[in-house]
Design a protein around this motif. Structure first.
Motif, PDB file in Angstrom:
ATOM      1  N   ARG A  42     -37.165 -26.550  24.756  1.00 14.13           N
ATOM      2  CA  ARG A  42     -35.781 -26.047  24.740  1.00 14.13           C
ATOM      3  C   ARG A  42     -34.867 -26.988  23.969  1.00 14.13           C
ATOM      4  N   LEU A  43     -35.024 -28.304  24.184  1.00 12.76           N
ATOM      5  CA  LEU A  43     -34.205 -29.277  23.460  1.00 12.76           C
ATOM      6  C   LEU A  43     -34.469 -29.183  21.954  1.00 12.76           C
ATOM      7  N   LEU A  44     -35.744 -29.049  21.582  1.00  9.39           N
ATOM      8  CA  LEU A  44     -36.093 -28.935  20.166  1.00  9.39           C
ATOM      9  C   LEU A  44     -35.525 -27.646  19.570  1.00  9.39           C
ATOM     10  N   LEU A  45     -35.621 -26.562  20.329  1.00  6.87           N
ATOM     11  CA  LEU A  45     -35.143 -25.276  19.828  1.00  6.87           C
ATOM     12  C   LEU A  45     -33.632 -25.253  19.683  1.00  6.87           C
ATOM     13  N   ILE A  50     -36.948 -27.471  15.037  1.00  8.15           N
ATOM     14  CA  ILE A  50     -38.258 -26.910  14.744  1.00  8.15           C
ATOM     15  C   ILE A  50     -38.121 -25.933  13.582  1.00  8.15           C
ATOM     16  N   PHE A  51     -39.212 -25.750  12.858  1.00  4.76           N
ATOM     17  CA  PHE A  51     -39.200 -24.864  11.696  1.00  4.76           C
ATOM     18  C   PHE A  51     -39.374 -23.414  12.144  1.00  4.76           C
ATOM     19  N   GLU A  52     -38.923 -22.492  11.293  1.00  4.51           N
ATOM     20  CA  GLU A  52     -38.984 -21.078  11.636  1.00  4.51           C
ATOM     21  C   GLU A  52     -40.415 -20.608  11.838  1.00  4.51           C
ATOM     22  N   ASP A  53     -41.347 -21.143  11.015  1.00  5.95           N
ATOM     23  CA  ASP A  53     -42.736 -20.704  11.146  1.00  5.95           C
ATOM     24  C   ASP A  53     -43.345 -21.212  12.454  1.00  5.95           C
ATOM     25  N   GLN A  54     -42.897 -22.411  12.913  1.00  5.54           N
ATOM     26  CA  GLN A  54     -43.367 -22.911  14.206  1.00  5.54           C
ATOM     27  C   GLN A  54     -42.908 -22.005  15.330  1.00  5.54           C
ATOM     28  N   LEU A  55     -41.622 -21.629  15.292  1.00  2.00           N
ATOM     29  CA  LEU A  55     -41.067 -20.755  16.321  1.00  2.00           C
ATOM     30  C   LEU A  55     -41.751 -19.394  16.291  1.00  2.00           C
ATOM     31  N   THR A  70     -40.487 -16.453  25.405  1.00  2.00           N
ATOM     32  CA  THR A  70     -41.123 -17.400  24.486  1.00  2.00           C
ATOM     33  C   THR A  70     -41.554 -18.641  25.253  1.00  2.00           C
ATOM     34  N   ASP A  71     -42.863 -18.931  25.226  1.00  2.00           N
ATOM     35  CA  ASP A  71     -43.398 -20.085  25.958  1.00  2.00           C
ATOM     36  C   ASP A  71     -43.119 -21.347  25.142  1.00  2.00           C
ATOM     37  N   LEU A  72     -41.984 -21.989  25.441  1.00  2.00           N
ATOM     38  CA  LEU A  72     -41.574 -23.160  24.669  1.00  2.00           C
ATOM     39  C   LEU A  72     -42.484 -24.360  24.896  1.00  2.00           C
ATOM     40  N   ALA A  73     -43.280 -24.356  25.970  1.00  2.00           N
ATOM     41  CA  ALA A  73     -44.200 -25.462  26.226  1.00  2.00           C
ATOM     42  C   ALA A  73     -45.230 -25.591  25.118  1.00  2.00           C
ATOM     43  N   LEU A  74     -45.499 -24.499  24.403  1.00  2.00           N
ATOM     44  CA  LEU A  74     -46.486 -24.530  23.320  1.00  2.00           C
ATOM     45  C   LEU A  74     -46.036 -25.421  22.164  1.00  2.00           C
ATOM     46  N   LEU A  75     -44.759 -25.743  22.123  1.00  3.65           N
ATOM     47  CA  LEU A  75     -44.255 -26.614  21.059  1.00  3.65           C
ATOM     48  C   LEU A  75     -44.673 -28.065  21.274  1.00  3.65           C
ATOM     49  N   THR A  76     -45.010 -28.431  22.515  1.00  2.00           N
ATOM     50  CA  THR A  76     -45.303 -29.839  22.808  1.00  2.00           C
ATOM     51  C   THR A  76     -46.719 -30.077  23.291  1.00  2.00           C
ATOM     52  N   ASP A  77     -47.326 -29.140  24.014  1.00  2.06           N
ATOM     53  CA  ASP A  77     -48.688 -29.355  24.489  1.00  2.06           C
ATOM     54  C   ASP A  77     -49.649 -29.133  23.337  1.00  2.06           C
ATOM     55  N   GLY A  78     -49.876 -30.203  22.588  1.00  3.70           N
ATOM     56  CA  GLY A  78     -50.630 -30.092  21.340  1.00  3.70           C
ATOM     57  C   GLY A  78     -52.132 -30.096  21.498  1.00  3.70           C
TER      58      GLY A  78
END
Length: 436
Positions: A42-45, A50-55, A70-78
């Motif tokens: 959420r902070l990144l969004l 974050i880039f549009e393609d990432q979102l 939108t599962d925002l956790a997917l942005l960090t759990d790499g």
């Protein structure tokens, strides 16, 4: 006079550091499913980091799983295992910025078996962010995370009461958690505490103030992160400059150049200051301070600079430059809290390598005084060893004196790591209580 001068320099440096230090390092902690990764997403969004393609990829993945959000956790759990299990395993570092400040986030795991990972991520943090699920309230893990952050002397702590949307933003539930945690925090060393009701999934009080919490008058999480004052958290009075490298350029233009590179660990360095080089005890004055390709009028934590001295004294890696009348006392007997990080237990009479600032030595484990239960703060004085992820008070004897300070005074000169000499693996992290 020297102490007054140091205090004056420190006060002046606070203002200087405030102007230059636009970076905040913070570590997140919380139990499984409390929403750490979602909050960071959420902070990144909302900070447009974050880039549009990432979102788009995250949105498509969320739809593929049948989510109506939108599962925002997917942005960090790499890690793949993190995605499959829905938990955070390793420390994930993320970077973002706002017009007011830059941020480095350490997303640390909540499981007790990953305590060492949390210690690693939080050891350099200016602020600790502990999440709790409003439905569950404070848990054993929540308390454990607060204890660890307190042991690591993280100066600022935020308790984010997450998932307030799932309890209809009930003020009484928030107040109960607030009061319970505030009372628990009185047992710990937490100089600054803020408690904020949020919904990471919907964004309430994360970046924008929520209309669902008219009863809450405090700051949003982002506002607090942007404005929390961290400049004065560092020791700006006791000058400490561990020498990392002797700079001798192989160039005809600079054939007479001799400087000493390193990161300022404490105090303020200025040209003309009288200093002592430890452990030799040789004294000199600072001729100049170089920062990249320019000379600067002063240096303070955490700047990495090259210091030039007026006299050609013997200085090498592992030495420390300090003020003549305010220098650390060399210590070979070290009393410290140690977090053990490997499967083979730590036992008395064990021999290890120790790295303190830029100095490496060997250490003997003289005694294990007690093992601390980080859930209850109970001290087990009968413990004869420390196992993986356990924290205890240990007595060490080093082969050469260490130029150290108590960890409560300086987190850089008050910390060290222990290394297995056979494998070169870091097996422990220590916080110095005192040295003799």
């Amino acid at each position: 006079m020297a102490e007054n001068a140091s205090a004056t320099d420190g006060a002046t440096a606070v203002e200087t550091v405030t102007q230059h230090m636009d970076m905040l390092r913070f570590a997140t902690a919380g139990s499984v499913d409390d929403g750490k990764s979602t909050l960071i997403g959420r902070l990144l969004l909302d900070s447009k980091s974050i880039f549009e393609d990432q979102l788009e990829a995250v949105e498509n993945t969320s739809k593929g799983k049948g989510y109506d959000y939108t599962d925002l956790a997917l942005l960090t759990d790499g890690l793949r295992s993190e995605r499959e299990q829905g938990i955070t395993i390793d420390v994930a570092y993320r970077y973002f910025a706002t017009p007011n400040r830059k941020f480095i986030i350490a997303d640390t795991p909540g499981h007790v078996q990953y305590t060492r990972n949390m210690v690693t991520g939080a050891s350099t943090a200016d602020l600790g962010l502990v999440l709790v699920d409003a439905r569950q309230g404070l848990t054993e893990q929540s308390r454990r995370h607060a204890v660890i952050l307190s042991l690591l002397r993280v100066p600022h702590l935020v308790l984010a009461v997450n998932k307030m949307d799932l309890v209809d933003f009930d003020q009484e539930i928030f107040n109960k958690i607030h009061d319970e945690f505030t009372q628990f925090a009185t047992k710990l060393s937490i100089p600054d505490l803020e408690v904020i009701p949020i919904s990471a999934l919907q964004g309430d009080n994360v970046v924008n103030r929520s209309e669902h919490t008219p009863w809450y008058s405090g700051p949003t999480l982002m506002h607090h992160l942007e404005h929390v004052h961290v400049a004065s958290d560092r020791d700006l009075v006791d000058t400490r400059f561990p020498v990392q490298y002797v700079v001798r350029p192989k160039s005809d233009e600079y054939h007479d150049y001799r400087g000493y590179g390193g990161q300022v660990a404490g105090g303020v360095l200025k040209p003309g200051d009288e200093v002592v080089v430890l452990p030799s005890g040789m004294t000199s004055k600072i001729a100049g301070i170089d920062f990249f390709d320019q000379e600067v009028a002063e240096a303070f934590p955490p700047m990495s600079v090259t210091v030039r001295l007026e006299d050609d004294v013997d200085v090498s890696r592992g030495d420390m430059i300090a003020r003549v009348k305010n220098a650390p006392a060399p210590s070979q007997d070290i009393d410290a809290m140690v977090c053990w990080m490997t499967n083979t237990p730590l036992k008395p009479r064990q021999k290890l390598a120790i790295k303190h600032t830029t100095r490496v030595a060997r250490a003997l484990v003289k005694d294990i005084q007690y093992r601390m239960d980080v859930n209850t703060l109970h001290r087990d004085q009968e413990a004869g060893e420390l196992n993986l992820n356990e924290i205890g008070r240990v007595q060490l004897r080093t082969t050469v004196p260490l130029l150290c300070d108590p960890y409560s005074k300086n987190r850089t000169t008050g910390s060290f790591i222990l290394i297995d000499e056979a494998t070169g693996v870091t097996v422990g992290a220590g916080m110095i209580n005192a040295g003799n």
